[in-house]
Design an enzyme around this catalytic site. Sequence first.
Site, short mmCIF file in Angstrom:
data_model
loop_
_atom_site.label_atom_id
_atom_site.label_comp_id
_atom_site.label_asym_id
_atom_site.label_seq_id
_atom_site.Cartn_x
_atom_site.Cartn_y
_atom_site.Cartn_z
CD GLU A 187 41.55 38.01 28.28
OE1 GLU A 187 42.39 38.36 29.13
OE2 GLU A 187 41.66 38.23 27.07
CB CYS A 201 38.79 40.57 36.65
SG CYS A 201 38.36 41.63 35.27
P1 NDP Z 1 34.08 30.88 37.03
O1 NDP Z 1 35.44 30.52 36.62
O2 NDP Z 1 33.48 30.18 38.17
O3 NDP Z 1 33.05 30.71 35.82
C1 NDP Z 1 33.25 31.33 34.58
C2 NDP Z 1 32.49 30.59 33.52
O4 NDP Z 1 33.05 29.29 33.35
C3 NDP Z 1 31.02 30.38 33.84
O5 NDP Z 1 30.26 30.48 32.66
C4 NDP Z 1 31.00 28.95 34.36
O6 NDP Z 1 29.75 28.31 34.24
C5 NDP Z 1 32.02 28.32 33.43
N1 NDP Z 1 32.57 27.06 33.91
C6 NDP Z 1 32.78 26.68 35.19
N2 NDP Z 1 33.31 25.44 35.23
C7 NDP Z 1 33.45 25.04 33.94
C8 NDP Z 1 33.94 23.86 33.33
N3 NDP Z 1 34.41 22.83 34.03
N4 NDP Z 1 33.92 23.79 31.98
C9 NDP Z 1 33.48 24.81 31.24
N5 NDP Z 1 32.97 25.95 31.77
C10 NDP Z 1 32.98 26.07 33.11
O7 NDP Z 1 34.12 32.48 37.27
P2 NDP Z 1 32.98 33.45 37.77
O8 NDP Z 1 31.80 33.38 36.86
O9 NDP Z 1 32.76 33.26 39.22
O10 NDP Z 1 33.68 34.87 37.52
C11 NDP Z 1 34.56 35.44 38.41
C12 NDP Z 1 35.99 35.28 37.98
O11 NDP Z 1 36.17 35.82 36.68
C13 NDP Z 1 36.97 36.05 38.86
O12 NDP Z 1 38.09 35.25 39.12
C14 NDP Z 1 37.34 37.25 38.00
O13 NDP Z 1 38.57 37.83 38.33
C15 NDP Z 1 37.33 36.65 36.65
N6 NDP Z 1 37.18 37.67 35.61
C16 NDP Z 1 38.27 37.95 34.80
C17 NDP Z 1 38.19 38.97 33.86
C18 NDP Z 1 39.35 39.30 32.96
O14 NDP Z 1 39.15 40.01 31.97
N7 NDP Z 1 40.54 38.83 33.22
C19 NDP Z 1 37.00 39.79 33.74
C20 NDP Z 1 35.92 39.39 34.62
C21 NDP Z 1 36.03 38.36 35.51
P3 NDP Z 1 28.78 28.14 35.52
O15 NDP Z 1 28.43 29.52 35.96
O16 NDP Z 1 27.65 27.38 34.95
O17 NDP Z 1 29.58 27.40 36.55
#
Ligand code: NDP
Length: 540
Positions: free
Chosen positions: A302, A336
């Site tokens: 998502e 999001c």
């Molecule tokens: P990120 O994509 O930066 O991070 C999401 C998660 O992925 C975090 O736990 C992060 O860990 C982890 N992560 C990052 N890099 C890696 C990797 N290489 N391998 C595995 N895991 C990884 O998103 P944000 O946390 O900044 O959230 C915001 C985003 O989420 C926005 O784009 C928003 O639109 C979207 N979103 C979508 C929703 C939906 O239902 N479609 C709902 C809510 C949000 P770490 O923090 O340690 O980097």
Amino acid sequence: MPAKSKRAKKVAPSKRAPFHLTYATMFDPPEELHRSFETALAKVKQGLGREYPMYINGAEASAAEKFDDRSPIDTDWLLGRFQKGGAADAKAAIAAARAAFPAWSALPWQRRVRYLRAASALISRRVFEFAAVTALEVGKNRMEALGDVQEAADLIAYYCDQMEAHDGYVTAMGRDPLKGFTASNTSVLRPYGVWVVISPWNFPVALSGGPSGAALLAGNTLVMKPATDTPWVGQFLARCLLDAGLPKGVVNFVTGPGSTLGEELITNPGVDGITFTGSFDVGMHIIRGFAGGKWPRPCIAEMGGKNAVIVSRHADLDQAALGCYRSAYGLQGQKCSAASRIFVERAVKDQLTARMLALLERTNIGDPTIRENWLGPVANAAGARSYESYCAELRQAGTILFGGRRLTQGALAKGYFCAPTLVDNVPAAHRLWREEMFLPITMIAGVDSLEDAMRRANDADYGLTGGFYGNRREAEWYFDHIQAGTVYANRPQGATTGAWPGLQPFGGWKGSGSTGKSAGGLFYLPQFMREQSRTLISEK
Ligand code: NDP
């Protein structure tokens, strides 16, 4: 004789429907809810600064390195110290989940439902304390924080209902007419194995709790990784699952950077399925990487949104302005589903803009745990920096009608506070009409027709949510033409935001989601299982 005035029937308090929190009902909660939140907040604040473990194979686990978790409301507030886990911790968690899988998956599905109902009830029972943790860690206002926690409990309960409604997804099929034999054909949905849930920081409870609940109910065992900005919420959720009595190794919880621990989780061949919620770039990286395994494995991703609202000249402009305002700026625009683009028919653009500006003028911004404050800070320093650079770019490209600056006066100086921002006159070709900013910034444009608005609304790689204000006939046309998974018409509670499990399935099209099946909806839970068709022949 004077006409009898019609009065609403008086309902004795005991017979009144109990208040049920959703994102649509949260604007008018009972007084008691505020009192309970405040008591819980005071309790939680007394315990700040503790060290928290990871949980692997039912035991506490620690890493050599730790990291500090500070509140975006005031960075002097040290919320807790967490384990900076790495690849070895991810491997240990996957191994524990693997070992626990045979017994957990062999349980009758009714037993798993009982465990998950207990977990859902525990989350509900701890809702105030849990919401206080969420408000402090994310910078959510109290109602948004309570909503996030309650949504997690309701998502799990909804998936339990689905499991029961489908008899555990064991379904008798037709019989082929075989002479001298009886054929029994059955479709059975069965779990995959070890499931990883990686969640973002903006809805850290619902977006961990929902997929984790679904994965577990389906019979998979779990490794959860929260965002580095929200380990405390993750730990609180893991405790609820563990305290519900789930057997050792079924739920594993690890904290640490996405770039190290996260990479191990997404590349380890011992993982059978992933649910990721987060940004488009990381989501696509995971989808591509996960597809490189020995065989195809499910990856539910998502991702982001660039959600548009279309306002017709026939709209109720008070409702439209309120809905746009709530969805553009609620949780500081970091949903999001946030409304980040508004396309309004030119005839009513000035009136809509004036109404939005009036709402913006009245916005209370500050420590969001305080009842009066609707907006809090953005979640982290990177967000605050991006806000400044987007505002500088938009000031060049168009007209900032409201906001456009960091808020640093008085008590706000130690947090990441940013003024809600409304921008006009940005050329249609500008990149920020298509890029997700994930901040309290919304752009507005006048359009010549609804067709023109629709073309621009669909001109984005994302397709998560959408909103419309106009008459009924126009709304039906809107639903048929908008390219988005979750859409609303004429909703003052939120133009593009506020889905609730069992009411509005929530998911995205195009670059917003990988499966076309929405969370909290009819088709979500089966994604965590694979079908086995069983044919048993016996002689007559
Ligand atoms: P990120 O994509 O930066 O991070 C999401 C998660 O992925 C975090 O736990 C992060 O860990 C982890 N992560 C990052 N890099 C890696 C990797 N290489 N391998 C595995 N895991 C990884 O998103 P944000 O946390 O900044 O959230 C915001 C985003 O989420 C926005 O784009 C928003 O639109 C979207 N979103 C979508 C929703 C939906 O239902 N479609 C709902 C809510 C949000 P770490 O923090 O340690 O980097």
